[in-house]
Design an enzyme around this catalytic site. Structure first.
Site, short mmCIF file in Angstrom:
data_model
loop_
_atom_site.label_atom_id
_atom_site.label_comp_id
_atom_site.label_asym_id
_atom_site.label_seq_id
_atom_site.Cartn_x
_atom_site.Cartn_y
_atom_site.Cartn_z
N LYS A 266 0.85 -1.19 0.00
CA LYS A 266 0.00 0.00 0.00
C LYS A 266 0.89 1.24 0.00
O LYS A 266 1.71 1.43 0.89
CB LYS A 266 -0.90 -0.01 1.23
CG LYS A 266 -1.71 1.27 1.44
CD LYS A 266 -2.47 1.25 2.77
CE LYS A 266 -3.13 2.59 3.06
NZ LYS A 266 -3.81 2.59 4.39
N ASP A 271 -2.74 10.50 3.30
CA ASP A 271 -4.13 10.10 3.47
C ASP A 271 -4.88 11.12 4.30
O ASP A 271 -4.80 11.12 5.53
CB ASP A 271 -4.21 8.72 4.13
CG ASP A 271 -5.65 8.23 4.26
OD1 ASP A 271 -6.52 8.77 3.55
OD2 ASP A 271 -5.88 7.31 5.06
N LYS A 278 -10.34 12.93 7.82
CA LYS A 278 -9.80 12.62 9.14
C LYS A 278 -9.78 13.88 10.00
O LYS A 278 -9.89 15.01 9.50
CB LYS A 278 -8.36 12.10 9.02
CG LYS A 278 -8.19 10.76 8.35
CD LYS A 278 -6.72 10.39 8.29
CE LYS A 278 -6.48 9.06 7.60
NZ LYS A 278 -6.95 7.92 8.41
N ASP A 289 1.50 6.65 5.34
CA ASP A 289 0.54 5.63 4.90
C ASP A 289 1.03 4.86 3.68
O ASP A 289 0.29 4.07 3.12
CB ASP A 289 -0.82 6.28 4.62
CG ASP A 289 -1.99 5.35 4.91
OD1 ASP A 289 -1.79 4.36 5.63
OD2 ASP A 289 -3.09 5.62 4.40
N GLU A 350 -9.36 3.55 2.05
CA GLU A 350 -8.88 3.57 0.67
C GLU A 350 -7.77 2.56 0.40
O GLU A 350 -7.57 2.12 -0.73
CB GLU A 350 -8.39 4.97 0.32
CG GLU A 350 -6.98 5.33 0.74
CD GLU A 350 -6.75 5.28 2.25
OE1 GLU A 350 -5.63 4.97 2.67
OE2 GLU A 350 -7.70 5.57 3.01
N ARG A 352 -7.33 -0.59 1.09
CA ARG A 352 -7.76 -1.90 0.58
C ARG A 352 -8.11 -1.83 -0.90
O ARG A 352 -8.02 -2.84 -1.61
CB ARG A 352 -8.91 -2.43 1.42
CG ARG A 352 -10.20 -1.65 1.33
CD ARG A 352 -11.13 -1.93 2.49
NE ARG A 352 -10.58 -1.40 3.73
CZ ARG A 352 -11.14 -1.60 4.92
NH1 ARG A 352 -12.25 -2.30 5.04
NH2 ARG A 352 -10.58 -1.09 6.00
#
Length: 500
Positions: A266, A271, A278, A289, A350, A352
């Site tokens: 990933k 993010d 967030k 991330d 996001e 996944r």
């Protein structure tokens, strides 16, 4: 590229303590309640006893030295300064030595001031695994991120020597430790880089540069190629950013390799949470991330440098998740690579989505094992804390294989289940499946169950959720503040175990 990178000292191997060492790190163990110094010699102890006027072990205990792991004490004096690091019981493990060496080198670095030091580590290391542990600990503790500054400072350790028995086994162990430590610290550098400098395009270029001196073929798919080939997850997540996504493919194919390992990481370079924004506190560290992508790229490069006899194909799925007028929405339906459709439940889930594209693409390469690595869920941190990664797998045999590699590497993983019926949480009325469950329970398991839907039934698969250990707010043992390089050592150890 403007992204700063660290430079670790090259680790030298010596059969005796070098005369020019500014600091010597030795150990203290305990046997039957009696303190014993480790890594000294009769000649050295006699000379130092003359300096201090009493046996060295008594001097060390007098300034607070202990066999307790994690403790250090300094014995100043003319010439070489001594640092005593706690090793625990006399029968030490590679991980105990790794931590003790790291603590000793960190304490030595604190003595540097404005002048970088020559540091020697002598812990009575014997056996390749223990030598490798000591070398890795010393090197990883030497890491300093080259922060942006108008007045950059040199690293506190300029030369590092490990005292160990001479021979090819010792040389090989130190060489392996250097490659692995370099890989861990490359991943740390990428994770630590600010998001205004490291974004999908620049990250993909760094990945290309990193593979130049290794036997790795590199392919980078830009947004046009991603659209042409149907990578709906990566494109959907990256749609809200002015910086378009990328997919980097590393291919290492040594002659004679009989096992094919696929790695998927990933790579969300920042993010924000997207439209499901967030909080400011939750967003601050989200430059990290992309730690999963950093891990698979760095590990693959190390595997190639070590010339391990295993074929490795790695995919780094890079996107920036931002809110804007073009951002993807909750309830959007995305067509993933390979044609499966997904109802997006939450734009802050996001990771996944990009991983699903990467896993589906990796499956087309027909590997025997797919391992994905991701800072995927806060739920995994709630379950296992900040220092243990979650592991979910297609079967217990695969899980055991990864756990054995993690133990050999000195990284902490814990297997979590994928219970029967968990995919019921992913049923959708408008697509083949939802990206998230309808409740907040078992979030780490549900995320792994979603990824499993993109793995062929006959392919072994393991999912590593490194959300906790990938970032640290403080320094401890050989772990640096900021990006830690989590999972790199485990992936290299796994590849070693898969060699024919």
């Amino acid at each position: 590229m403007t992204i700063a990178s660290s430079t670790l000292p090259r680790l030298a191997l010596a059969s005796s303590v070098p005369q020019d060492a500014d600091v010597l790190v030795i150990g203290m163990t305990s046997a039957g309640g009696t303190a014993i110094l480790s890594g000294t010699s009769d000649v050295l102890e006699k000379a130092l006893a003359g300096r201090y006027g009493q046996p060295l072990v008594q001097v060390a205990e007098g300034v607070g030295a202990s066999a307790k792991p994690g403790t250090t004490a300094v014995l100043p004096g003319d010439g070489t300064t001594l640092v005593v690091t706690g090793l625990g019981d006399a029968d030490v493990t590679p991980e105990a030595v790794r931590r003790a060496a790291a603590n000793g080198v960190r304490r030595a670095a604190e003595l540097a001031g404005d002048t970088p030091l020559r540091v020697a580590v002598s812990l009575d290391t014997a056996g390749p695994d223990v030598i490798k542990g000591a070398a890795e600990g010393a090197l990883l503790a030497s890491y300093r991120f080259a922060k942006a500054s108008a007045e950059p400072k040199p690293a506190p350790v300029r030369a590092l020597t490990l005292v160990a028995p001479a021979g090819s086994a010792s040389n090989q162990a130190v060489g392996l430790a250097q490659v692995v430590a370099d890989a861990v610290c490359a991943a740390r550098d990428w994770v630590n880089a600010p998001a205004n400098e490291l974004y999908p395009e620049s990250f993909s270029e760094l990945a290309r540069q990193a593979a130049k001196d290794a036997r790795i073929e590199v392919e980078v798919l830009d947004e046009k190629a991603l659209a042409r080939d149907g990578y709906g997850g990566i494109l959907g997540v990256g749609r809200g950013s002015q910086r378009p996504p990328r997919l980097v493919r590393y291919s290492y194919s040594p002659r004679g390799a009989k096992f094919h390992l696929a790695l998927v990481g990933k790579g969300i370079t920042f993010d924000s949470g997207g439209l499901d924004l967030k909080t400011p506190e939750g967003m601050y560290t989200m430059k990290s991330d992309m730690a999963g992508a950093a891990a698979v790229l760095a590990a693959t490069r190390a595997i190639a440098q070590l010339k391990l006899r295993v074929k490795v194909t790695a995919y780094a799925c890079m996107a920036e998740n931002m809110p804007s007028g073009s951002a993807f929405h909750p309830s959007d339906v995305l067509t993933m690579f390979g044609g499966k459709t997904v109802e997006n439940a939450n734009t802050d889930a996001e990771g996944r989505l990009v991983l699903a594209d990467g896993i589906a693409r990796a499956a087309q390469d027909s590997p025997e094992l797919i391992v994905d690595v991701a800072t995927l869920t806060g739920a995994c941190i709630v379950a296992l804390g900040e220092r243990t990664s979650g592991l979910m797998a297609s079967d217990d045999q695969t899980a055991d294989h990864v756990l054995e590699a993690a133990e050999a590497a000195g990284e902490s993983f814990w297997q979590l289940p994928l219970p029967d019926g968990i995919t019921d949480n992913l049923k959708s009325d408008v697509a083949d499946l939802r990206s998230s469950g309808t409740t907040r329970y078992g979030g780490a398991l549900v995320a792994a169950a979603f990824l499993r839907e993109f793995v062929p039934a006959d392919t072994a698969w393991a999912h590593l959720d490194i959300a906790g250990p990938s970032w640290s707010d403080k320094v401890y043992d050989y772990v640096a503040k900021g990006g830690t390089g989590a999972a790199v050592r485990t992936l290299v150890a796994l590849a070693q175990s898969l060699q024919n």
